[in-house]
Enzyme design. Structure first.
Site, PDB file in Angstrom:
ATOM      1  N   GLY A 127       1.020  -1.232   0.283  1.00 10.21           N
ATOM      2  CA  GLY A 127      -0.035  -0.133   0.132  1.00 10.21           C
ATOM      3  C   GLY A 127       0.960   1.220   0.068  1.00 10.21           C
ATOM      4  N   VAL A 136       3.512   1.582   2.482  1.00  9.30           N
ATOM      5  CA  VAL A 136       3.597   0.146   3.691  1.00  9.30           C
ATOM      6  C   VAL A 136       3.993  -0.968   2.950  1.00  9.30           C
ATOM      7  CG1 VAL A 136       1.788  -0.583   4.968  1.00  9.30           C
ATOM      8  CG2 VAL A 136       1.409   1.315   4.659  1.00  9.30           C
ATOM      9  N   ASP A 191      -7.609  13.178   9.742  1.00 14.47           N
ATOM     10  CA  ASP A 191      -7.582  12.531   8.173  1.00 14.47           C
ATOM     11  C   ASP A 191      -8.318  11.397   7.986  1.00 14.47           C
ATOM     12  OD1 ASP A 191      -6.716  12.543   5.408  1.00 14.47           O
ATOM     13  OD2 ASP A 191      -4.849  11.305   5.877  1.00 14.47           O
TER      14      ASP A 191
END
Length: 632
Positions: free
Chosen positions: A339, A346, A455
């Site tokens: 990711g 990631v 976020d």
């Protein structure tokens, strides 16, 4: 002394408790009550297989960090077994499993072939039946009003002050518990003003019960426990709820939950801290982390032999070496990449002899490494089933690295408009919305530090193997570099999800997360990205525009993703969630509910109290303002 530092010092000094050691924790796994069903299984061999399989599934679920409630069922070849187990939230996973094992060993020999049973211990409870109705109504037909179990000794404190303190504490947790995300409260209260004595108390309802059942059960428990005074401890036991008080500590001081948000409607904790607002907030967190370390050190020095503190009190994160993580990810190669996001890439990795984890590489260089370490160590103590567990960090390489629990299903956005679009059914989607709300309630009001995420978006919601959501990247927004395309010098967030008062004026409060939650909830329902534009109509429409237009016309159900089978949902339930989501996006921020209020509304009956609402304000990816309410 700078103002921010002065405030930080005052706050730390106000809560520091120098030289007073935590007393040994008083907890046992002795069965307080158990009951066996009156009917026998039809086939003992089949029943035993189903029962053992159910117990195994329950135990497996409880072995996961932050999971305190589990349910499982097996009905192969008849003799169905439906089971639930729940631990008190002050336990570590190891302690929870130990209690569960005692519960199993208590039921099995005592109840033989009975096709139903329940057992309640101080630290957990276990129940199984041959029907599933008690999942939603844990009282069932077998429950009775059980007298409280009172201590054999009277309090050593002044009786009047002790009775008043206990009654007020029990009254508060009775009222607050049904308003929490997981029906659980742990709190303490000083006994009078002329003593340093403390009383400890918890209340917990079966997590899958309704708000009404929880309230009624705790009212009964409160009345029952009041009869114990002035005993030094007491327990109210019931298959729908559990309440306990004691002069003696049975959970750690840093495991209490702030009651204020759950007692006064619309109130919030003034002592909570906002992570990531300014350098002053970072300094405050640094001081808090140092304080927690000092308190932990002072307690360990004060505790005598045989009184070792529970290792779960302040576990912290593990410091990994850069070389080990580099090897585990094959030099951060593409084949291990799972990711990308605003913080960095990631990678999947295997560490510590076989544990699968996610390693997040943060693009922040060497800035504030020590501050980063202290914040991550603090945030690693935030443990909740709907929050990603941060296992460790690394600061000895060219990048800062986070080691996180691995989520096999990946991020939510992939299932809404990515490669797995349309594969989530309505039950999964509604549970995802509930889970995100639960996680935010914990961040805002149930941990001893207030954390505002800033976020919340679908790509920051990760799914485990059972499609339960976990919020990622909480508490780390302040480490975002300011040259990211979606980050300005005034805020850290993503356009489309960001509340207008924060994007325009930099005004930050927990209601910023409420706004983002509303947007994500609409995405989950519609399967549509909030930033995608629909050009098929007479005018350009973003998702929030469309949701509001359908709401005004009285047909909000038309927002639902066409990929969802209409037989899977009830229109009134979907309509309620859409209305709640729109409440969350109102401006100004004062019109939005808190996340604890959101969770209560989600958990209540379909009918909502009518509120006057106006067209929400939306900031698109090009920073254009779609004006609805005030942005102040």
């Amino acid at each position: 002394m700078p103002a921010a530092l002065a405030v930080a010092v005052i706050i730390v000094l106000a809560v520091i408790d120098v030289g007073v050691a935590q007393q040994p924790i008083s907890n046992t796994n002795t069965a307080l009550r158990f009951a066996c069903g009156t009917n026998d299984a039809m086939s003992l061999a089949t029943f035993s297989r189903n029962l053992n399989s159910t117990f195994s599934q329950l135990r497996s679920q409880l072995s996961n960090t932050g999971v305190y409630y589990a349910q499982a069922q097996n009905f192969v070849n008849g003799d169905a077994v439906y089971g639930v187990a729940q631990c008190r939230n002050y336990l570590s996973s190891t302690q929870c499993l130990a209690c569960f094992d005692v519960a199993v060993s208590t039921i099995e020999p005592a109840c033989g072939s009975a096709n139903g049973a329940n057992v309640i211990l101080d630290n957990c409870f276990l129940r199984f039946e041959n029907y599933d109705g008690f999942y939603k109504d844990p009282q069932g037909s077998s429950d009775v009003d059980v007298p409280a179990i009172c201590g054999n000794e009277s309090t050593s404190e002044p009786i009047t002050a002790f009775n008043q303190s206990v009654e007020k504490l029990l009254s508060d947790i009775r009222d607050a518990t049904p308003r929490t995300s997981d029906f659980y409260i742990a709190s303490t209260r000083q006994v009078g003003s002329a003593t340093n004595a403390t009383v400890y108390a918890i209340a917990q309802c079966v997590e899958n019960a309704s708000n009404t059942i929880c309230k009624n059960c705790l009212n009964t428990a409160y009345n029952s426990l009041s009869s114990c005074l002035p005993a030094d401890e007491g327990r109210a036991i019931n298959v729908a709820c559990f309440m306990r008080f004691s002069e003696f500590p049975f959970f750690q001081n840093n495991q209490t939950i702030n009651l204020i948000p759950f007692l006064a409607k619309g109130s919030s904790s003034k002592s909570g801290m906002i992570i990531g607002v300014s350098s002053g907030a970072g300094l405050l967190l640094l001081l808090l982390a140092l304080f927690l370390w000092f308190r932990h050190w002072s307690k360990s020095k004060a505790v005598g032999k045989g009184d070792a503190l529970d290792a779960s009190e302040l576990q912290g994160a593990k410091c990994y070496s850069y070389q080990d993580l580099k090897v585990a990810t094959n030099n951060f190669s593409e084949e291990y990449l799972i990711g990308k996001g605003g913080f960095g890439e990631v990678f999947k990795a295997v560490v510590d002899g076989g544990n699968i984890v996610a390693v997040k590489k943060l693009h922040v260089g060497f800035r504030a490494k020590k501050e980063f370490e202290n914040e991550v160590n603090l945030i690693s103590n935030v443990r909740h089933r709907n929050l990603i567990l941060q296992l460790g960090w690394c600061i000895d390489g060219p990048e800062l690295l986070l080691v996180l629990e691995y989520m096999p299903q990946g991020s939510l956005d992939k299932f809404l408009w990515g490669e797995k679009k349309g594969t989530l059914n309505w039950k999964q989607r509604s549970e995802i919305i509930f889970g995100i709300a639960r996680g935010l309630v914990h961040l805002h009001g149930e941990f001893h530090v207030k954390i505002i995420h800033r976020d919340i978006k679908s790509s920051n919601i990760l799914l485990d193997s059972d499609f339960q959501p976990k919020i990622a990247d909480f508490g780390l927004a302040r480490f975002l570099p300011e040259d990211q395309t979606h980050v300005s010098t005034r805020f850290a967030g993503t356009m489309g999800y960001t509340a207008p008062e924060y994007a325009i004026r930099g005004h930050l409060s927990e209601k910023v997360d409420t706004y983002s939650f509303g947007i994500v909830a609409l995405e989950v329902i519609s399967g549509r990205n909030c930033s995608d534009v629909n050009d098929s109509g007479p005018r350009t429409e973003y998702l929030l525009d469309r949701a509001w237009e359908l709401y005004e016309k009285g047909i909000p159900i038309k927002l639902i993703d066409e990929a969802i089978d209409p037989n899977e949902y009830q229109e009134e339930g979907v309509k309620k969630i859409i209305e709640i989501a729109l409440m969350c996006t109102q401006s100004p921020a004062s019109l939005r509910p808190t996340m604890s209020e959101v969770y209560i509304m989600l958990s209540s009956e379909p009918e909502l109290e009518q509120r006057q609402m106006s067209r929400p304000t939306y900031i698109d990816v090009d920073r254009r303002i779609h004006i609805g309410g005030s942005c102040e």
